[in-house]
Scaffold this motif. Sequence first.
Motif, PDB file in Angstrom:
ATOM      1  N   ALA A  58       0.833  -1.207   0.000  1.00 17.15           N
ATOM      2  CA  ALA A  58       0.000   0.000   0.000  1.00 17.15           C
ATOM      3  C   ALA A  58       0.867   1.256   0.000  1.00 17.15           C
ATOM      4  O   ALA A  58       0.604   2.210  -0.747  1.00 17.15           O
ATOM      5  N   GLN A  59       1.911   1.255   0.821  1.00 13.81           N
ATOM      6  CA  GLN A  59       2.807   2.410   0.878  1.00 13.81           C
ATOM      7  C   GLN A  59       3.569   2.564  -0.436  1.00 13.81           C
ATOM      8  O   GLN A  59       3.751   3.683  -0.950  1.00 13.81           O
ATOM      9  N   HIS A  60       4.003   1.449  -0.999  1.00 12.10           N
ATOM     10  CA  HIS A  60       4.742   1.451  -2.254  1.00 12.10           C
ATOM     11  C   HIS A  60       3.886   2.002  -3.390  1.00 12.10           C
ATOM     12  O   HIS A  60       4.339   2.826  -4.195  1.00 12.10           O
ATOM     13  N   MET A  61       2.635   1.565  -3.458  1.00 11.46           N
ATOM     14  CA  MET A  61       1.746   2.040  -4.514  1.00 11.46           C
ATOM     15  C   MET A  61       1.469   3.536  -4.347  1.00 11.46           C
ATOM     16  O   MET A  61       1.490   4.293  -5.330  1.00 11.46           O
TER      17      MET A  61
ATOM     18  N   ARG B 134      -5.126  -0.398  -4.617  1.00 12.95           N
ATOM     19  CA  ARG B 134      -6.155   0.498  -5.159  1.00 12.95           C
ATOM     20  C   ARG B 134      -6.504   0.093  -6.591  1.00 12.95           C
ATOM     21  O   ARG B 134      -6.795   0.942  -7.444  1.00 12.95           O
ATOM     22  N   GLY B 135      -6.433  -1.206  -6.833  1.00  5.68           N
ATOM     23  CA  GLY B 135      -6.814  -1.732  -8.135  1.00  5.68           C
ATOM     24  C   GLY B 135      -5.766  -1.635  -9.230  1.00  5.68           C
ATOM     25  O   GLY B 135      -6.021  -2.038 -10.365  1.00  5.68           O
ATOM     26  N   THR B 136      -4.586  -1.112  -8.915  1.00  3.64           N
ATOM     27  CA  THR B 136      -3.534  -0.972  -9.927  1.00  3.64           C
ATOM     28  C   THR B 136      -2.604  -2.177  -9.881  1.00  3.64           C
ATOM     29  O   THR B 136      -1.695  -2.245  -9.061  1.00  3.64           O
ATOM     30  N   TRP B 137      -2.848  -3.141 -10.779  1.00  3.11           N
ATOM     31  CA  TRP B 137      -2.033  -4.349 -10.872  1.00  3.11           C
ATOM     32  C   TRP B 137      -1.052  -4.189 -12.030  1.00  3.11           C
ATOM     33  O   TRP B 137      -1.277  -3.384 -12.935  1.00  3.11           O
TER      34      TRP B 137
END
Length: 207
Positions: free
Chosen positions: A71-74, A121-124
């Motif tokens: 989460a932090q990375h994204m 957040r849905g970003t794969w």
Amino acid sequence: MAPPAYIALEGPEGCGKSTQARLLADTIGAMLTRETGGTAVGQRLRDILHDVAVTDLDPRAEALMIAADRAQHMATVVRPALDAGRHVVSDRSVYSTLAYQGYGRELPLDDVRSINDWALRGTWPSLVVLLEVPAGTIARRMRARQLDRFEREDPAFHERVVAGFREMADRDRARWAVVDATAPTAEVAATIAGIVDDRLGIRAVAS
């Protein structure tokens, strides 16, 4: 110009993905990052996750710590780079969690996927390159270095991880590309660059 892409290099321990991620990022002028530990907060989590002195970490706690890193990375690395129009190449991604915590630890795959989709957040990744290396080659490489907490897991765990990567690749061939990583490093890098060009229309930047 090709739209900004999020590309992940995946595979078992000792497959050469860190080297290939760096070479690909250099080739296409992308931001290079990694999971876990791609942020300052993530590095602190990684220190715990890979510490061989940590012997009683519950698999669910482990999965949640990795999701927190993600989460932090994204939020602070991947999404800002993509929004700025820059390609991102990551040494490991959410698919490592599915392989290691899902298949390897045998946690419910749907739960692991759901938690991480929320973290992302849905970003794969738009493209996943799986590097395959024979088990014997991996074993030789592992003997040459000091092993971390994951690398010290029993052979059955690593067999489940490898099988998980292969199953995910087989089920989603539009997103995944499988590369034989036993060839010389430069040949593997050229193969990966060709896949990125074919799949995403991203070519090498001028040197």
